[in-house]
Design a protein around this motif. Structure first.
Motif, PDB file in Angstrom:
ATOM      1  N   UNK A  56       1.350  10.585  -4.230  1.00 39.15           N
ATOM      2  CA  UNK A  56       1.291   9.286  -5.092  1.00 39.15           C
ATOM      3  C   UNK A  56      -0.004   9.424  -6.201  1.00 39.15           C
ATOM      4  N   UNK A  57       0.661   8.390  -8.045  1.00 43.47           N
ATOM      5  CA  UNK A  57       0.206   8.510  -8.843  1.00 43.47           C
ATOM      6  C   UNK A  57       0.367   6.914  -9.641  1.00 43.47           C
ATOM      7  N   UNK A  58      -0.878   6.772 -10.548  1.00 49.96           N
ATOM      8  CA  UNK A  58      -0.011   5.566 -11.181  1.00 49.96           C
ATOM      9  C   UNK A  58       0.515   5.651 -12.394  1.00 49.96           C
ATOM     10  N   UNK A  87      14.169  10.941   2.859  1.00 47.53           N
ATOM     11  CA  UNK A  87      14.275  10.249   4.632  1.00 47.53           C
ATOM     12  C   UNK A  87      14.225  11.361   5.258  1.00 47.53           C
ATOM     13  N   UNK A  88      14.816  11.169   6.822  1.00 46.65           N
ATOM     14  CA  UNK A  88      15.488  12.348   6.738  1.00 46.65           C
ATOM     15  C   UNK A  88      17.253  12.922   6.642  1.00 46.65           C
ATOM     16  N   UNK A  89      17.588  12.503   5.882  1.00 46.26           N
ATOM     17  CA  UNK A  89      18.713  12.670   5.669  1.00 46.26           C
ATOM     18  C   UNK A  89      18.816  13.615   4.509  1.00 46.26           C
ATOM     19  N   UNK A  90      17.337  13.208   3.436  1.00 44.74           N
ATOM     20  CA  UNK A  90      17.646  13.902   2.649  1.00 44.74           C
ATOM     21  C   UNK A  90      17.400  13.598   1.243  1.00 44.74           C
ATOM     22  N   UNK A  91      18.070  11.707   1.450  1.00 48.03           N
ATOM     23  CA  UNK A  91      17.926  10.803  -0.026  1.00 48.03           C
ATOM     24  C   UNK A  91      16.028  10.428  -0.197  1.00 48.03           C
ATOM     25  N   UNK A  92      16.352  10.378  -1.389  1.00 48.58           N
ATOM     26  CA  UNK A  92      15.113  10.399  -1.900  1.00 48.58           C
ATOM     27  C   UNK A  92      15.114   8.957  -2.328  1.00 48.58           C
ATOM     28  N   UNK A  93      13.742   8.594  -1.842  1.00 51.84           N
ATOM     29  CA  UNK A  93      13.196   6.579  -2.166  1.00 51.84           C
ATOM     30  C   UNK A  93      11.960   6.991  -2.250  1.00 51.84           C
ATOM     31  N   UNK A  94      12.011   5.878  -3.461  1.00 52.86           N
ATOM     32  CA  UNK A  94      10.814   5.262  -3.890  1.00 52.86           C
ATOM     33  C   UNK A  94       9.579   4.899  -3.159  1.00 52.86           C
ATOM     34  N   UNK A  95       8.615   4.094  -3.774  1.00 51.89           N
ATOM     35  CA  UNK A  95       7.409   3.260  -2.618  1.00 51.89           C
ATOM     36  C   UNK A  95       6.750   2.777  -4.680  1.00 51.89           C
ATOM     37  N   UNK A  96       6.826   1.698  -4.806  1.00 52.57           N
ATOM     38  CA  UNK A  96       5.590   0.983  -5.188  1.00 52.57           C
ATOM     39  C   UNK A  96       4.798   0.504  -5.501  1.00 52.57           C
ATOM     40  N   UNK A  97       3.525  -0.094  -5.880  1.00 55.13           N
ATOM     41  CA  UNK A  97       2.797  -1.160  -5.488  1.00 55.13           C
ATOM     42  C   UNK A  97       3.288  -2.430  -5.296  1.00 55.13           C
ATOM     43  N   UNK A  98       2.765  -3.116  -5.385  1.00 53.40           N
ATOM     44  CA  UNK A  98       3.428  -5.300  -5.687  1.00 53.40           C
ATOM     45  C   UNK A  98       2.240  -4.794  -7.231  1.00 53.40           C
ATOM     46  N   UNK A 119       3.106   4.951  -7.557  1.00 49.61           N
ATOM     47  CA  UNK A 119       4.645   4.881  -6.802  1.00 49.61           C
ATOM     48  C   UNK A 119       3.988   6.101  -6.307  1.00 49.61           C
ATOM     49  N   UNK A 120       5.377   6.096  -5.716  1.00 49.12           N
ATOM     50  CA  UNK A 120       5.570   7.607  -4.804  1.00 49.12           C
ATOM     51  C   UNK A 120       6.956   8.003  -4.789  1.00 49.12           C
ATOM     52  N   UNK A 121       7.215   9.172  -3.610  1.00 45.83           N
ATOM     53  CA  UNK A 121       8.326   9.909  -3.204  1.00 45.83           C
ATOM     54  C   UNK A 121       8.681  10.624  -2.473  1.00 45.83           C
ATOM     55  N   UNK A 122       9.458   9.882  -1.382  1.00 50.54           N
ATOM     56  CA  UNK A 122       9.787  10.793   0.138  1.00 50.54           C
ATOM     57  C   UNK A 122      11.422  10.598  -0.158  1.00 50.54           C
ATOM     58  N   UNK A 144       0.852  -1.047  -0.139  1.00 53.83           N
ATOM     59  CA  UNK A 144       0.161  -0.032  -0.660  1.00 53.83           C
ATOM     60  C   UNK A 144       0.966   0.423  -0.034  1.00 53.83           C
ATOM     61  N   UNK A 145       1.242   2.209  -1.219  1.00 50.25           N
ATOM     62  CA  UNK A 145       1.787   3.036  -1.258  1.00 50.25           C
ATOM     63  C   UNK A 145       1.499   4.428  -0.034  1.00 50.25           C
ATOM     64  N   UNK A 146       0.024   4.721  -0.228  1.00 54.85           N
ATOM     65  CA  UNK A 146      -0.131   5.336   0.412  1.00 54.85           C
ATOM     66  C   UNK A 146       0.160   5.251   1.563  1.00 54.85           C
ATOM     67  N   UNK A 147       0.198   3.880   2.650  1.00 56.34           N
ATOM     68  CA  UNK A 147      -0.028   3.995   3.930  1.00 56.34           C
ATOM     69  C   UNK A 147       2.434   3.660   4.191  1.00 56.34           C
ATOM     70  N   UNK A 148       2.840   3.348   3.018  1.00 56.74           N
ATOM     71  CA  UNK A 148       4.048   3.264   3.568  1.00 56.74           C
ATOM     72  C   UNK A 148       4.118   4.963   3.398  1.00 56.74           C
TER      73      UNK A 148
END
Length: 119
Positions: free
Chosen positions: A95-97, A108-119, A103-106, A76-80
Motif C-alpha cells: 500500500x502506498x499513498x 490472484x491465484x492465477x497470477x493476474x495482477x489486480x489493483x486496489x484503490x481507496x475511495x 493503492x496496492x497491487x496483488x 480500506x486498501x490494507x483490509x482488502x
C-alpha cells in the motif's frame, strides 16, 4: 470489502511499460485519449468530463509489475489486500499513498495482477 455492501467495479487502470512515451502515443492514437504528462515517469489519461480515468507509467528495473492493472475502489486498501492474501492471492505492491488515494497491487491465484484503490 466495502462498508456499503456494494460490489466494487473498476475505478482506475494503470499501464506500466518500459517505454511510456511510446505507449502514450499508441493509446492516444488508438483511442483518442487525452494525455496529461505529469513528469518523465507518469501521465494521466483523460476520461469523461476531463477527470482522469487511468494512467501510463514508466516501468523501471525495480517496478513491481509491467502490463495493465485494473484498480478496484475499496474502503480500506490494507483490509482488502489482507483478504486477497487469505484467499490465496499474493502481495505485489505494498500500500502506498497517491493523489488518488492509497493503492496496492496483488496477484490472484492465477497470477493476474489486480489493483486496489481507496475511495
Amino acid at each position: 470489502m466495502t462498508s456499503t455492501g456494494s460490489r466494487p467495479t473498476p475505478g482506475w487502470f494503470d499501464i506500466s511499460t518500459p517505454d511510456a512515451s511510446q505507449a502514450r502515443r499508441f493509446y492516444q492514437e488508438l483511442f483518442g485519449w487525452t494525455v496529461n504528462v505529469i513528469d518523465d515517469t507518469y501521465a494521466f489519461i483523460g476520461g469523461d468530463g476531463g477527470r482522469p480515468a487511468g494512467g501510463i507509467g514508466q516501468a523501471g528495473p525495480s517496478s513491481p509489475y509491467t502490463g495493465m492493472v485494473v484498480y478496484f475502489p475499496v474502503d480500506d486498501v490494507e483490509a482488502a489486500l489482507a483478504r486477497a492474501e487469505s484467499l490465496g492471492g499474493s502481495r505485489v505492491m505494498e500500500p502506498a499513498p497517491t493523489p488518488l488515494g492509497r493503492i496496492a497491487v496483488f496477484a490472484d491465484p492465477d497470477g493476474n495482477h489486480v489493483g486496489l484503490v481507496s475511495r
